[in-house]
Scaffold this motif. Structure first.
Motif, mmCIF file in Angstrom:
data_model
loop_
_atom_site.group_PDB
_atom_site.id
_atom_site.type_symbol
_atom_site.label_atom_id
_atom_site.label_comp_id
_atom_site.label_asym_id
_atom_site.label_seq_id
_atom_site.Cartn_x
_atom_site.Cartn_y
_atom_site.Cartn_z
ATOM 1 N N THR A 34 -32.571 17.193 5.097
ATOM 2 C CA THR A 34 -32.188 18.522 5.559
ATOM 3 C C THR A 34 -31.180 18.442 6.703
ATOM 4 O O THR A 34 -30.305 19.302 6.821
ATOM 5 C CB THR A 34 -33.428 19.304 6.032
ATOM 6 O OG1 THR A 34 -34.199 18.450 6.881
ATOM 7 C CG2 THR A 34 -34.280 19.744 4.852
ATOM 8 N N ASP A 35 -31.315 17.429 7.566
ATOM 9 C CA ASP A 35 -30.355 17.398 8.682
ATOM 10 C C ASP A 35 -29.043 16.745 8.241
ATOM 11 O O ASP A 35 -29.005 15.936 7.305
ATOM 12 C CB ASP A 35 -30.961 16.708 9.914
ATOM 13 C CG ASP A 35 -31.010 15.218 9.763
ATOM 14 O OD1 ASP A 35 -31.906 14.735 9.049
ATOM 15 O OD2 ASP A 35 -30.136 14.527 10.326
ATOM 16 N N GLN A 82 -27.958 13.803 5.534
ATOM 17 C CA GLN A 82 -27.214 14.206 4.335
ATOM 18 C C GLN A 82 -25.962 13.344 4.164
ATOM 19 O O GLN A 82 -25.644 12.915 3.059
ATOM 20 C CB GLN A 82 -26.825 15.694 4.432
ATOM 21 C CG GLN A 82 -27.985 16.602 4.065
ATOM 22 C CD GLN A 82 -27.759 18.049 4.465
ATOM 23 O OE1 GLN A 82 -26.827 18.356 5.234
ATOM 24 N NE2 GLN A 82 -28.603 18.930 3.970
#
Ligand code: CUA
Length: 378
Positions: free
Chosen positions: A251-252, A256
């Protein structure tokens, strides 16, 4: 004449004894020992060791006792005649032929009994209290892959098993001969290319046991280590159900970026379920990790370890480094000095010369991204 004409030499030798005990004391409690057993297979093997040791001790004391007695009792004294020369005494010849033969037969009996106790044919039948877990241990140069065919899960460096279960191990290699050895749990069995070996063991105590490759298999043979992590049945089930999931999507943004980097730089050798492969592979026999092997780099069979749940592992790099995730926070200013994964990504050939990891040179930013991504794969 003194009994020991070179008294000083004896004093020096005796003086060395405390030094030897210090040396052996350095073999700390974490070093694996075949005498510190945690299951019936290893117990049977160490039992045989003790039987042979005690037989040898009795013989040693008898023979040395008679020898020392004779030296003292019949030593030469002034004015003594030559001793009586005895030759070809049938009774004596028979005694010292028959007794050692009998002793060897006793050892043979216990050896065969031990072999049968641990033989694949004597693997306990599965019961509710003692289930059977099947694992294929795959020897690579130089790391261990563990495939659970009934769960379709593959991991590396740590074989996780439930306590008091029978672990049936298929031993597979398609490169050179390795040997599977967990001193506290089971003796050595070779992984021979083209030949299916199997073995079984039971771990009766929870804990982590060191495993070693016990057959010289190339430059990094000594660094081909693994752990057997023995956990409760419930902990095993929950671990297994996590391992069966595809990798979580990061998610961060740092992680990614790490995932994108993985796809570009790592995906030809490593698989991550849900990213570049659909599942852990089905059968190890379609694989070859020989250089230039036709299956190399295909999704079903990767050259390097599958990394789907990398962050949940305790060892990396074929068992030579701890996965010290607490030091691998991407914001750690000393990431490259303290985080083992970062060290490994920075210089895999420096950490483990000769291994197959051939990643190009990464910038510190790229290492930070990959660490963020991989350590997040719990
Ligand atoms: Cu594998 Cu030694």
């Amino acid at each position: 004449m003194p009994v020991f004409p070179r008294t000083k030499r004896w004093i020096a030798l005796l003086g060395c004894l405390p030094l030897f005990s210090i040396l052996f004391a350095a073999c700390g409690e974490n070093s694996p020992s075949i005498l510190n057993t945690a299951g019936p297979v290893a117990a049977s093997e160490s039992g045989l060791f003790w039987i042979i040791l005690w037989i040898s001790v009795v013989i040693f004391i008898l023979v040395e006792g008679i020898l020392i007695f004779s030296i003292a009792r019949y030593r030469e004294r002034p004015g003594m005649p030559n001793p009586f020369q005895r030759h070809g005494n049938m009774t004596l010849e028979l005694i010292w032929t028959v007794i050692p033969t009998l002793v060897l037969f006793v050892i043979l009996f216990f050896t065969i009994r031990g072999l049968l106790q641990v033989a694949p044919e004597n693997e306990p039948a599965p019961t509710a209290a003692q289930p059977r877990i099947e694992v294929t241990a795959i020897g690579h140069q130089w790391w261990w892959e563990f495939h659970y065919p009934n769960y379709n899960v593959t991991t590396a460096d740590t074989l996780e098993v439930p306590v008091n279960a029978t672990i049936h191990v298929n031993l597979f290699s398609n490169n050179v001969i390795h040997s599977f050895w967990v001193p506290a749990l089971t003796g050595k069995t070779d992984l021979v290319p083209g030949h299916e070996n199997k073995k079984w063991f039971v771990a009766e105590k929870e804990g982590t046991y060191l495993g070693i490759c016990a057959e010289y298999c190339g430059t990094q043979h000594a660094n081909m280590r693994f752990n057997v992590k023995v956990v409760s049945s419930d902990a095993f089930k929950s671990w297994m159900s996590t391992q069966q999931q595809a990798a979580v999507s990061p998610t961060d943004s740092l992680a990614q970026k790490g995932q994108e980097l993985f796809k570009n730089q790592c995906a030809s050798c490593h698989g991550i379920v849900g990213v570049n492969v659909k599942q852990y592979y089905d059968t190890q026999k379609e694989c070859t990790d020989a250089p230039g092997g036709k299956a190399n780099g295909t999704p079903e069979c990767q050259l390097g370890p599958n990394l789907t749940h990398f962050g949940s592992r305790s060892l990396i790099a074929g068992g030579v480094l701890d996965n010290n995730a607490d030091k691998c926070n991407p914001n750690n200013p000393n990431l490259l000095q303290e985080c083992n994964l970062a060290k490994w990504l920075k210089d895999p050939q420096g950490v483990k010369p000769g291994n197959d990891m051939a990643i190009g040179e990464l910038t510190n930013d790229q290492i930070q991204q990959l660490v963020a991504y991989l350590e997040g794969l719990k």
